[in-house]
Design a protein around this motif. Structure first.
Motif, PDB file in Angstrom:
ATOM      1  N   GLU A  31      48.574  25.783 101.474  1.00 24.27           N
ATOM      2  CA  GLU A  31      49.178  26.284 102.712  1.00 24.27           C
ATOM      3  C   GLU A  31      48.610  27.640 103.116  1.00 24.27           C
ATOM      4  N   ASP A  32      48.415  28.486 102.139  1.00 22.08           N
ATOM      5  CA  ASP A  32      47.875  29.821 102.394  1.00 22.08           C
ATOM      6  C   ASP A  32      46.650  30.023 101.514  1.00 22.08           C
ATOM      7  N   GLY A  33      45.489  29.955 102.099  1.00 22.91           N
ATOM      8  CA  GLY A  33      44.284  30.149 101.312  1.00 22.91           C
ATOM      9  C   GLY A  33      43.170  29.235 101.754  1.00 22.91           C
ATOM     10  N   SER A  34      42.005  29.431 101.141  1.00 20.54           N
ATOM     11  CA  SER A  34      40.822  28.662 101.493  1.00 20.54           C
ATOM     12  C   SER A  34      40.914  27.243 100.939  1.00 20.54           C
ATOM     13  N   PRO A  35      40.300  26.253 101.615  1.00 23.84           N
ATOM     14  CA  PRO A  35      40.211  24.898 101.048  1.00 23.84           C
ATOM     15  C   PRO A  35      39.473  24.935  99.712  1.00 23.84           C
ATOM     16  N   LEU A  36      39.894  24.067  98.804  1.00 25.07           N
ATOM     17  CA  LEU A  36      39.365  24.061  97.446  1.00 25.07           C
ATOM     18  C   LEU A  36      38.753  22.704  97.101  1.00 25.07           C
ATOM     19  N   VAL A  37      37.828  22.744  96.149  1.00 22.76           N
ATOM     20  CA  VAL A  37      37.269  21.556  95.521  1.00 22.76           C
ATOM     21  C   VAL A  37      37.659  21.615  94.049  1.00 22.76           C
ATOM     22  N   PHE A  38      38.121  20.485  93.495  1.00 20.00           N
ATOM     23  CA  PHE A  38      38.682  20.486  92.141  1.00 20.00           C
ATOM     24  C   PHE A  38      38.122  19.290  91.385  1.00 20.00           C
ATOM     25  N   THR A  39      37.524  19.526  90.208  1.00 18.39           N
ATOM     26  CA  THR A  39      36.892  18.435  89.472  1.00 18.39           C
ATOM     27  C   THR A  39      36.891  18.701  87.971  1.00 18.39           C
ATOM     28  N   VAL A  40      36.616  17.672  87.199  1.00 19.72           N
ATOM     29  CA  VAL A  40      36.425  17.808  85.754  1.00 19.72           C
ATOM     30  C   VAL A  40      35.369  16.795  85.315  1.00 19.72           C
ATOM     31  N   ASP A  41      34.515  17.192  84.375  1.00 20.13           N
ATOM     32  CA  ASP A  41      33.500  16.293  83.838  1.00 20.13           C
ATOM     33  C   ASP A  41      33.076  16.802  82.469  1.00 20.13           C
ATOM     34  N   PHE A  42      32.812  15.881  81.550  1.00 16.54           N
ATOM     35  CA  PHE A  42      32.288  16.269  80.235  1.00 16.54           C
ATOM     36  C   PHE A  42      31.416  15.140  79.715  1.00 16.54           C
ATOM     37  N   ILE A  43      30.512  15.482  78.789  1.00 17.94           N
ATOM     38  CA  ILE A  43      29.548  14.519  78.277  1.00 17.94           C
ATOM     39  C   ILE A  43      29.392  14.680  76.769  1.00 17.94           C
ATOM     40  N   THR A  44      28.771  13.693  76.150  1.00 23.20           N
ATOM     41  CA  THR A  44      28.370  13.795  74.750  1.00 23.20           C
ATOM     42  C   THR A  44      26.934  14.326  74.694  1.00 23.20           C
ATOM     43  N   PRO A  45      26.489  14.821  73.554  1.00 21.50           N
ATOM     44  CA  PRO A  45      25.157  15.442  73.482  1.00 21.50           C
ATOM     45  C   PRO A  45      24.022  14.462  73.749  1.00 21.50           C
ATOM     46  N   ILE A  46      23.003  14.957  74.453  1.00 20.79           N
ATOM     47  CA  ILE A  46      21.775  14.177  74.613  1.00 20.79           C
ATOM     48  C   ILE A  46      20.567  14.951  74.090  1.00 20.79           C
ATOM     49  N   VAL A  47      20.786  16.182  73.649  1.00 15.15           N
ATOM     50  CA  VAL A  47      19.754  16.989  72.994  1.00 15.15           C
ATOM     51  C   VAL A  47      20.371  17.623  71.757  1.00 15.15           C
ATOM     52  N   ASP A  48      19.532  18.071  70.830  1.00 12.65           N
ATOM     53  CA  ASP A  48      20.030  18.640  69.576  1.00 12.65           C
ATOM     54  C   ASP A  48      20.430  20.102  69.698  1.00 12.65           C
ATOM     55  N   ASP A  49      19.742  20.867  70.545  1.00 10.19           N
ATOM     56  CA  ASP A  49      19.997  22.298  70.629  1.00 10.19           C
ATOM     57  C   ASP A  49      21.363  22.556  71.270  1.00 10.19           C
ATOM     58  N   PRO A  50      22.267  23.274  70.599  1.00 13.01           N
ATOM     59  CA  PRO A  50      23.628  23.460  71.129  1.00 13.01           C
ATOM     60  C   PRO A  50      23.674  24.189  72.467  1.00 13.01           C
ATOM     61  N   GLU A  51      22.908  25.273  72.619  1.00 14.02           N
ATOM     62  CA  GLU A  51      22.923  25.992  73.886  1.00 14.02           C
ATOM     63  C   GLU A  51      22.430  25.117  75.036  1.00 14.02           C
ATOM     64  N   THR A  52      21.389  24.334  74.780  1.00 14.72           N
ATOM     65  CA  THR A  52      20.857  23.455  75.819  1.00 14.72           C
ATOM     66  C   THR A  52      21.875  22.383  76.191  1.00 14.72           C
ATOM     67  N   PHE A  53      22.534  21.806  75.186  1.00 19.17           N
ATOM     68  CA  PHE A  53      23.586  20.831  75.467  1.00 19.17           C
ATOM     69  C   PHE A  53      24.679  21.456  76.335  1.00 19.17           C
ATOM     70  N   GLY A  54      25.103  22.670  76.001  1.00 16.52           N
ATOM     71  CA  GLY A  54      26.131  23.342  76.789  1.00 16.52           C
ATOM     72  C   GLY A  54      25.691  23.584  78.217  1.00 16.52           C
ATOM     73  N   ALA A  55      24.426  23.957  78.395  1.00 19.66           N
ATOM     74  CA  ALA A  55      23.906  24.212  79.742  1.00 19.66           C
ATOM     75  C   ALA A  55      23.833  22.938  80.564  1.00 19.66           C
ATOM     76  N   ARG A  93      27.765  28.266  70.015  1.00 13.47           N
ATOM     77  CA  ARG A  93      26.498  28.168  70.745  1.00 13.47           C
ATOM     78  C   ARG A  93      26.625  27.243  71.963  1.00 13.47           C
ATOM     79  N   ILE A  94      27.377  26.147  71.831  1.00  9.01           N
ATOM     80  CA  ILE A  94      27.606  25.258  72.978  1.00  9.01           C
ATOM     81  C   ILE A  94      28.330  26.012  74.091  1.00  9.01           C
ATOM     82  N   LEU A  95      29.388  26.716  73.708  1.00  6.11           N
ATOM     83  CA  LEU A  95      30.162  27.466  74.700  1.00  6.11           C
ATOM     84  C   LEU A  95      29.308  28.547  75.358  1.00  6.11           C
TER      85      LEU A  95
END
Length: 327
Positions: A31-55, A93-95
């Motif tokens: 009612e008061d504020g900008s229109p919003l977009v709201f979503t959620v998504d998650f996946i299982t690993p497809i690479v071994d490096d934790p930081e890369t998976f997180g990215a 490292r994922i986070l």
């Protein structure tokens, strides 16, 4: 998808009903504020490096906001973590990888929730902002719109090859670079060119997501198979049978709604249905704005900018897959 259609949403004054049942994110109008977009998504690993998976997982989740024409602002991290198998350092490292990719998008990760899970999973629940006139809901596509893709296909087959140790270092580097590329540039180009609608190409593959987009706007679509870009190494891998089960399921899902040129092989059809992770945007743009969109995409530096089809008046959600382009 059928389950979602059968669930009647709880009516709420914030919920914008214009968004389609399989749109990439919910559209909200407080009612008061900008229109919003709201979503959620998650996946299982497809690479071994934790930081890369997180990215990759973060880019994949943020993509749903971009596909709706929005800008991500804040997110919560969601993670299922096998504490009996992996050290907590891996979780850190994922986070960190997810945080850094979200920061690139200007999106703050402000908290989250982690549970013990025998299978590792990570992703984001994201809130973004969008102007009503810029919302790229799948319900807004029009007959005659041209369909433009901004990343190549093949990440599902590529992920299968990674698990089998079949990608070279250079091929893996190429795939990771594209999967970690945010779809912000594609979204900005789409809005600048006056696009009508968009979807990101992820789990249902190009054909599945196009079927959803066409259905939402009560249109049919034609796909130019020869114009669809793929990762260079994908076709020979698919020919060897390195195709994930999800991609095979995708093809079976769209086949009742599709007609294929008889010259298209099973491998070519599977690539068009390949389940993507952090794929590009598929943008519906008026034909008179096609050149402007391609120019905008070039200036914004998207991985590819390919006219891969068009939307037509006809049976809702029907796909015609031809080999060549428009006459």
């Amino acid at each position: 998808v059928q389950v979602l259609r059968e669930i009647a949403p709880f009516e709420h004054p914030w919920v914008v009903e214009e968004a389609g049942p399989v749109d990439d994110a919910a559209l909200l109008r407080p009612e008061d504020g900008s229109p919003l977009v709201f979503t959620v998504d998650f996946i299982t690993p497809i690479v071994d490096d934790p930081e890369t998976f997180g990215a990759i997982a973060a880019a994949n989740a943020l993509s749903d906001v971009y596909a709706m024409g929005g800008e991500p602002r804040v997110a919560l991290a969601v993670c299922g973590f096998p504490t009996d198998v992996l050290r907590t350092e891996v979780l850190t490292r994922i986070l960190r990888g997810g945080r850094d990719k979200a920061a690139e998008a200007g999106c703050a990760i402000v908290g989250g929730h982690t549970v013990q899970d025998p299978e590792l999973k990570y992703g984001l629940c994201v809130i973004g902002v969008v102007e009503d006139r810029n919302a790229l809901s799948q319900t807004r596509a029009c007959a005659g719109d041209r369909l433009v893709l901004t990343k190549p296909l093949g990440f599902g087959i590529g992920a299968q090859a990674i698990k089998k140790g079949r990608l070279s270092d250079a091929q893996l580097t190429q795939a990771v670079a594209i999967m970690t590329t945010l779809n912000k540039a594609a979204k900005d180009a789409a809005l600048a060119a006056g696009a009508h609608a968009a979807t990101d190409v992820t789990g249902f593959g190009l054909l599945g997501h196009l079927h959803h987009l066409a259905s939402a706007s009560e249109l049919s679509a034609r796909v130019f198979a020869a114009a669809v870009p793929t990762l260079d190494f994908v076709r020979p891998l698919a020919a060897e049978g390195l195709v994930p089960g999800g991609s095979k399921d995708n093809l079976a899902y769209v086949e009742p709604h599709s007609s294929f040129d008889s010259s298209l092989s099973e491998v070519e059809r599977l690539i068009l249905a390949d389940a993507q992770t952090s794929g590009g945007l598929l943008i519906a743009v008026p034909p008179e704005a096609e050149a402007a969109l391609l120019q905008e995409l070039a200036e914004h530096g998207t991985p590819v900018r390919a006219v891969v089809g068009e939307l037509l008046s006809g049976e809702s959600g029907r796909l015609e897959v031809v080999r060549g382009g428009a006459s």
